[in-house]
Motif scaffolding. Structure first.
Motif, PDB file in Angstrom:
ATOM      1  N   VAL A  30       0.865  -1.191   0.000  1.00 45.99           N
ATOM      2  CA  VAL A  30       0.000   0.000   0.000  1.00 45.99           C
ATOM      3  C   VAL A  30       0.896   1.234   0.000  1.00 45.99           C
ATOM      4  O   VAL A  30       1.706   1.420   0.914  1.00 45.99           O
ATOM      5  N   ASP A  31       0.752   2.042  -1.022  1.00 53.64           N
ATOM      6  CA  ASP A  31       1.549   3.264  -1.132  1.00 53.64           C
ATOM      7  C   ASP A  31       0.969   4.357  -0.219  1.00 53.64           C
ATOM      8  O   ASP A  31      -0.177   4.272   0.233  1.00 53.64           O
ATOM      9  N   GLU A  32       1.772   5.403   0.027  1.00 56.51           N
ATOM     10  CA  GLU A  32       1.315   6.496   0.881  1.00 56.51           C
ATOM     11  C   GLU A  32       0.112   7.230   0.305  1.00 56.51           C
ATOM     12  O   GLU A  32      -0.682   7.811   1.053  1.00 56.51           O
ATOM     13  N   SER A  33      -0.014   7.241  -1.011  1.00 56.75           N
ATOM     14  CA  SER A  33      -1.129   7.939  -1.656  1.00 56.75           C
ATOM     15  C   SER A  33      -2.312   7.017  -1.904  1.00 56.75           C
ATOM     16  O   SER A  33      -3.245   7.408  -2.604  1.00 56.75           O
ATOM     17  N   GLU A  34      -2.303   5.815  -1.335  1.00 58.56           N
ATOM     18  CA  GLU A  34      -3.358   4.832  -1.589  1.00 58.56           C
ATOM     19  C   GLU A  34      -4.039   4.431  -0.285  1.00 58.56           C
ATOM     20  O   GLU A  34      -3.518   4.614   0.813  1.00 58.56           O
ATOM     21  N   GLN A  35      -5.216   3.850  -0.484  1.00 53.94           N
ATOM     22  CA  GLN A  35      -5.942   3.187   0.586  1.00 53.94           C
ATOM     23  C   GLN A  35      -6.495   1.887   0.013  1.00 53.94           C
ATOM     24  O   GLN A  35      -6.890   1.824  -1.151  1.00 53.94           O
ATOM     25  N   ALA A  36      -6.499   0.839   0.827  1.00 57.08           N
ATOM     26  CA  ALA A  36      -6.830  -0.495   0.326  1.00 57.08           C
ATOM     27  C   ALA A  36      -8.036  -1.064   1.059  1.00 57.08           C
ATOM     28  O   ALA A  36      -8.289  -0.742   2.228  1.00 57.08           O
ATOM     29  N   ILE A  37      -8.772  -1.908   0.336  1.00 56.62           N
ATOM     30  CA  ILE A  37      -9.902  -2.652   0.887  1.00 56.62           C
ATOM     31  C   ILE A  37      -9.659  -4.134   0.607  1.00 56.62           C
ATOM     32  O   ILE A  37      -9.468  -4.532  -0.558  1.00 56.62           O
ATOM     33  N   VAL A  38      -9.664  -4.953   1.636  1.00 62.80           N
ATOM     34  CA  VAL A  38      -9.523  -6.404   1.489  1.00 62.80           C
ATOM     35  C   VAL A  38     -10.916  -7.009   1.432  1.00 62.80           C
ATOM     36  O   VAL A  38     -11.726  -6.820   2.351  1.00 62.80           O
ATOM     37  N   SER A  45     -13.594  -5.337   4.071  1.00 64.35           N
ATOM     38  CA  SER A  45     -13.105  -5.008   5.406  1.00 64.35           C
ATOM     39  C   SER A  45     -13.002  -3.493   5.554  1.00 64.35           C
ATOM     40  O   SER A  45     -13.335  -2.733   4.641  1.00 64.35           O
ATOM     41  N   ASP A  46     -12.534  -3.067   6.718  1.00 62.11           N
ATOM     42  CA  ASP A  46     -12.309  -1.642   6.927  1.00 62.11           C
ATOM     43  C   ASP A  46     -11.136  -1.177   6.056  1.00 62.11           C
ATOM     44  O   ASP A  46     -10.215  -1.943   5.766  1.00 62.11           O
ATOM     45  N   PRO A  47     -11.145   0.098   5.647  1.00 59.78           N
ATOM     46  CA  PRO A  47     -10.067   0.604   4.780  1.00 59.78           C
ATOM     47  C   PRO A  47      -8.703   0.523   5.474  1.00 59.78           C
ATOM     48  O   PRO A  47      -8.586   0.756   6.677  1.00 59.78           O
ATOM     49  N   ILE A  48      -7.709   0.196   4.697  1.00 59.69           N
ATOM     50  CA  ILE A  48      -6.327   0.182   5.171  1.00 59.69           C
ATOM     51  C   ILE A  48      -5.643   1.424   4.606  1.00 59.69           C
ATOM     52  O   ILE A  48      -5.459   1.554   3.395  1.00 59.69           O
ATOM     53  N   THR A  49      -5.295   2.326   5.488  1.00 60.42           N
ATOM     54  CA  THR A  49      -4.720   3.598   5.049  1.00 60.42           C
ATOM     55  C   THR A  49      -3.235   3.718   5.352  1.00 60.42           C
ATOM     56  O   THR A  49      -2.575   4.610   4.823  1.00 60.42           O
ATOM     57  N   GLU A  50      -2.704   2.850   6.177  1.00 64.41           N
ATOM     58  CA  GLU A  50      -1.275   2.900   6.499  1.00 64.41           C
ATOM     59  C   GLU A  50      -0.474   2.251   5.376  1.00 64.41           C
ATOM     60  O   GLU A  50      -0.805   1.158   4.908  1.00 64.41           O
ATOM     61  N   GLU A  65      -8.532  -4.343  -3.297  1.00 62.47           N
ATOM     62  CA  GLU A  65      -8.838  -3.213  -4.179  1.00 62.47           C
ATOM     63  C   GLU A  65      -8.134  -1.982  -3.623  1.00 62.47           C
ATOM     64  O   GLU A  65      -8.303  -1.631  -2.457  1.00 62.47           O
ATOM     65  N   LYS A  66      -7.350  -1.332  -4.468  1.00 62.97           N
ATOM     66  CA  LYS A  66      -6.619  -0.134  -4.056  1.00 62.97           C
ATOM     67  C   LYS A  66      -7.255   1.106  -4.679  1.00 62.97           C
ATOM     68  O   LYS A  66      -7.546   1.114  -5.885  1.00 62.97           O
ATOM     69  N   LEU A  67      -7.448   2.111  -3.859  1.00 61.58           N
ATOM     70  CA  LEU A  67      -8.026   3.381  -4.306  1.00 61.58           C
ATOM     71  C   LEU A  67      -7.113   4.526  -3.872  1.00 61.58           C
ATOM     72  O   LEU A  67      -6.474   4.459  -2.817  1.00 61.58           O
ATOM     73  N   SER A  68      -7.093   5.563  -4.673  1.00 62.36           N
ATOM     74  CA  SER A  68      -6.215   6.702  -4.385  1.00 62.36           C
ATOM     75  C   SER A  68      -6.816   7.598  -3.302  1.00 62.36           C
ATOM     76  O   SER A  68      -8.042   7.757  -3.199  1.00 62.36           O
ATOM     77  N   LYS A  69      -5.941   8.198  -2.521  1.00 60.74           N
ATOM     78  CA  LYS A  69      -6.364   9.183  -1.523  1.00 60.74           C
ATOM     79  C   LYS A  69      -6.212  10.620  -2.039  1.00 60.74           C
ATOM     80  O   LYS A  69      -6.508  11.572  -1.312  1.00 60.74           O
ATOM     81  N   GLU A  70      -5.774  10.776  -3.268  1.00 62.26           N
ATOM     82  CA  GLU A  70      -5.537  12.109  -3.811  1.00 62.26           C
ATOM     83  C   GLU A  70      -6.851  12.777  -4.205  1.00 62.26           C
ATOM     84  O   GLU A  70      -7.913  12.148  -4.243  1.00 62.26           O
ATOM     85  N   THR A  71      -6.750  14.068  -4.514  1.00 64.64           N
ATOM     86  CA  THR A  71      -7.916  14.847  -4.940  1.00 64.64           C
ATOM     87  C   THR A  71      -8.068  14.761  -6.455  1.00 64.64           C
ATOM     88  O   THR A  71      -7.107  14.955  -7.202  1.00 64.64           O
ATOM     89  N   ARG A 117     -15.306   1.673   0.843  1.00 65.65           N
ATOM     90  CA  ARG A 117     -16.316   0.607   0.814  1.00 65.65           C
ATOM     91  C   ARG A 117     -17.571   1.078   0.093  1.00 65.65           C
ATOM     92  O   ARG A 117     -18.098   0.379  -0.770  1.00 65.65           O
ATOM     93  N   ALA A 118     -18.046   2.286   0.416  1.00 62.95           N
ATOM     94  CA  ALA A 118     -19.235   2.813  -0.265  1.00 62.95           C
ATOM     95  C   ALA A 118     -18.934   3.102  -1.728  1.00 62.95           C
ATOM     96  O   ALA A 118     -19.797   2.912  -2.602  1.00 62.95           O
ATOM     97  N   TYR A 119     -17.734   3.580  -2.016  1.00 66.87           N
ATOM     98  CA  TYR A 119     -17.366   3.876  -3.392  1.00 66.87           C
ATOM     99  C   TYR A 119     -17.383   2.615  -4.264  1.00 66.87           C
ATOM    100  O   TYR A 119     -17.790   2.652  -5.435  1.00 66.87           O
ATOM    101  N   LEU A 120     -16.978   1.465  -3.675  1.00 62.64           N
ATOM    102  CA  LEU A 120     -16.895   0.219  -4.450  1.00 62.64           C
ATOM    103  C   LEU A 120     -18.234  -0.503  -4.566  1.00 62.64           C
ATOM    104  O   LEU A 120     -18.503  -1.146  -5.591  1.00 62.64           O
ATOM    105  N   PHE A 121     -19.079  -0.395  -3.538  1.00 63.98           N
ATOM    106  CA  PHE A 121     -20.249  -1.275  -3.495  1.00 63.98           C
ATOM    107  C   PHE A 121     -21.599  -0.562  -3.549  1.00 63.98           C
ATOM    108  O   PHE A 121     -22.605  -1.211  -3.843  1.00 63.98           O
TER     109      PHE A 121
END
Length: 329
Positions: A30-38, A45-50, A65-71, A117-121
């Motif tokens: 997981v990169d610093e600019s990403e957040q992951a969902i298992v 699961s709950d988002p993984i932001t670390e 599933e990896k999603l960006s934290k950027e704007t 989670r809401a964004y994906l489902f």
């Protein structure tokens, strides 16, 4: 080689590939600019932001599933290619204002994913829903605004109202997106002829405002001058009033003094008043005192005595001079 042995080798190779694949797919980063969902058997699961190296159960039990934290930026009404070329979509941007005028409105929406989670489902296509909500919001706000506000000084208020309305819609949709800002890129009239006519009206409005400001400035100047003149007149009148009152008091005091002298000796006071009045009325005349019973004229130089009296005022006792009619000096 027998068929049984060949099948055993194939099965062993297949199991080895699976095990090797499991080893490689059990670890992810997981990169610093990403957040992951298992996702485990379809449940998120709950988002993984670390950031860092993470472990999961191999596929098909778990996947990531990896999603960006950027704007992100949503361009509404136009599209800008990597080479800088801009393509406009007038069908999306053509709107009717509150005073029944037509304008073309382009804007940019700044947004980010805050609930993976809401964004994906919760939505099959959240970006499409964001685009539709943006269109509904800006059309609603433009529909309640006047064309002058949309083209000139009211853009900031339109941006703020659109941001609030769009944010409330996205929150109701619950698609995991948070709207940060809405920035109007361009608000213009649909053709050159209408644009030219509006600019002429705008110039006339600015000229009118300038003339009104100049008239108000002239009015304020004249009002200040009039107030100053009024205050000066009132002050002068107050001074004249005070002077007249003091003069009247002085006249009253003088009259009281004369009246007291008149009561003490009426004849002498009467003659003195007559002499003083003649001196005031005829200041350059020579005054003579005559005896009506004989032809001999008795001369009394009153002006000379008066001038001597003024230049050499008495410092000692008072001297009373009596002149009887018919007697010599």
């Amino acid at each position: 080689m027998s068929t049984k042995r060949l099948i055993s080798i194939i099965v062993a190779l297949f199991i080895g590939v699976i095990l090797l694949s499991a080893v490689f797919t059990s670890w992810y980063t997981v990169d610093e600019s990403e957040q992951a969902i298992v996702i485990t058997f379809g449940k998120a699961s709950d988002p993984i932001t670390e950031s860092g190296l993470k472990f999961k159960i191999p596929w098909p039990i778990q996947k990531v599933e990896k999603l960006s934290k950027e704007t992100f930026s949503l361009q509404f009404g136009y599209k800008q290619a990597p080479d800088g070329e801009i393509t406009s979509f007038d069908k999306d941007t053509k709107m009717i204002t509150g005073d029944d005028s037509i304008v073309l409105t382009d804007l940019v929406v700044q947004w980010k994913i805050t609930n993976p989670r809401a964004y994906l489902f919760n939505s099959e296509n959240p970006l499409e829903m964001l685009h539709d909500a943006t269109s509904a919001s800006i059309r609603s706000v433009i529909g309640n605004s006047k064309i002058d506000d949309a083209l000139t000084s009211g853009k900031a208020q339109i941006e703020a109202d659109t941001t609030d309305l769009l944010a409330s819609l996205i929150e109701k949709y619950n698609i995991g997106i948070t709207v940060l800002t809405v920035k109007l890129q361009d608000v213009e009239l649909p053709n050159d002829e209408v644009r030219s006519a509006f600019m002429a009206v705008t110039d006339a409005e600015e000229t009118k405002n300038t003339k009104v400001n100049q008239a108000e400035k002239y009015e304020n100047q004249k009002m200040s001058e009039a107030i100053g003149e009024k205050d000066a007149i009132i002050s002068n009148a107050e001074g004249i009033k005070t002077s007249r009152i003091e003069q009247a008091k002085g006249d009253v005091a003088l009259f009281d003094k004369l009246f007291a002298g008149y009561q003490y000796n009426k004849e002498i006071t009467r003659e003195r008043l007559i002499m003083e009045t003649l001196d005031v009325v005829l200041p350059n005349a020579q005054i003579y005192i005559m005896n009506d019973e004989s032809g001999t004229m008795k001369y009394l130089p009153l002006q000379t005595l008066e001038s001597k009296k003024q230049t050499n005022p008495p410092t000692g006792t008072n001297t009373d001079t009596k002149t009887e009619e018919g007697s010599g000096q």
